[in-house]
Enzyme design. Sequence first.
Site, mmCIF file in Angstrom:
data_model
loop_
_atom_site.group_PDB
_atom_site.id
_atom_site.type_symbol
_atom_site.label_atom_id
_atom_site.label_comp_id
_atom_site.label_asym_id
_atom_site.label_seq_id
_atom_site.Cartn_x
_atom_site.Cartn_y
_atom_site.Cartn_z
ATOM 1 N N ASP A 164 0.850 -1.195 0.000
ATOM 2 C CA ASP A 164 0.000 0.000 0.000
ATOM 3 C C ASP A 164 0.887 1.247 0.000
ATOM 4 O O ASP A 164 2.073 1.158 -0.267
ATOM 5 C CB ASP A 164 -0.928 -0.022 1.219
ATOM 6 C CG ASP A 164 -2.064 -1.013 1.022
ATOM 7 O OD1 ASP A 164 -2.977 -0.687 0.256
ATOM 8 O OD2 ASP A 164 -2.010 -2.107 1.611
ATOM 9 N N HIS A 207 2.233 1.509 -3.220
ATOM 10 C CA HIS A 207 1.680 2.604 -4.014
ATOM 11 C C HIS A 207 2.581 3.825 -4.063
ATOM 12 O O HIS A 207 2.259 4.800 -4.709
ATOM 13 C CB HIS A 207 0.313 3.034 -3.479
ATOM 14 C CG HIS A 207 -0.716 1.950 -3.526
ATOM 15 N ND1 HIS A 207 -1.915 2.047 -2.880
ATOM 16 C CD2 HIS A 207 -0.722 0.754 -4.146
ATOM 17 C CE1 HIS A 207 -2.623 0.947 -3.095
ATOM 18 N NE2 HIS A 207 -1.907 0.139 -3.846
#
Length: 286
Positions: A219, A242
């Site tokens: 993430d 991310h």
Amino acid sequence: MAMKLIFLAMLLCLLLASTPKAHASVFDVTSATYGAKPGSDVSTALAKAWSDACASPSASKVVVPSGTYKLKEANFRGPCKAPIEMQVQGTLQAPADAGQLTRRDTWVGFQYIDMLTLSGGGTFDGQGALSWNQNDCHENKNCKPIPVNLRFEFLTNSKVQDITSLNSKFFHMHVFRCNHTTFQQLTITAPDDSRNTDGIHIGASTGINITHAKIGTGDDCISIGDDSHEITVTDVTCGPGHGISIGSLGKYKDEKDVTGIIVKNCTLTNTDNGCENQNISRFSFA
Ligand SMILES: *[C@@H]1O[C@H](CO)[C@@H](O)[C@H](O)[C@H]1NC(C)=O
Ligand SMILES: *[C@@H]1O[C@H](CO)[C@@H](O)[C@H](O)[C@H]1NC(C)=O
Ligand SMILES: *[C@@H]1O[C@H](CO)[C@@H](O)[C@H](O)[C@H]1NC(C)=O
Ligand SMILES: *[C@@H]1O[C@H](CO)[C@@H](O)[C@H](O)[C@H]1NC(C)=O
């Protein structure tokens, strides 16, 4: 001549070692006073050691020696009378079942402390695998809160360094209303397919430095939310995940701007976006 130099070097070392920091009173959770033992739950011992250390009129240090301990819950609250260090050398393990935690959104919390140091080389193991499967926050806006590994709120002049956050049930570190605080030498790890295990989320904070961190969770490595200012991110290795992001901003009314963000010399590997800004219209460089 050589001997003299060695002697001088030793003297210098002694002098350096006797700076005031070395004189902090030590509150070891495994001492007879607190009675913690590897393999058993240290919640009560740690809470007692913290409250004694926090009341100490001079600098203090709570120590969790090496070994693996269970920790059901922990909320370390200030204000404390003097600078306080929490030195975790061992591994602290959360219950795998989030339902066993008292505070539904937090496993380990630190609040209202000036001059906190969290250090020691140890590991906060959130044992998150069960929660990742139950987490429906990607499709349900009113999903149940899921505990973050470490929540830092209302801290000033503090340091979080040389610790590992492993397999959090949700975000690894949540930083809210903290000022002038440094995060360094951190390792933050969870499997690529774990859900919502963002590395460090910062909101409503000013003067935060993150440096020499290795973050890989699948993430966001670092995300910066509204009303955050003077945030410097340097020498961070990020991925898989991310990347580093500002936002999301603009979802709520009366959100304050994000200003003064510097990201330097970071290595992003296997990231979807690298440096992402989820709402450029509200992002201003100071
Ligand atoms: C942090 O700084 C802001 C802005 O300077 C201030 O309003 C806030 O009270 C400070 N927070 C703490 C916890 O000291
Ligand atoms: C963070 O880094 C900036 C830029 O290097 C520096 O000016 C500032 O004093 C640092 N803040 C802290 C809390 O160490
Ligand atoms: C940039 O980051 C790399 C890897 O973390 C490090 O080895 C190097 O010293 C850093 N360079 C500067 C100029 O800080
Ligand atoms: C970005 O901010 C604008 C204005 O504040 C808002 O209308 C919009 O929904 C935001 N977009 C996202 C993706 O959050």
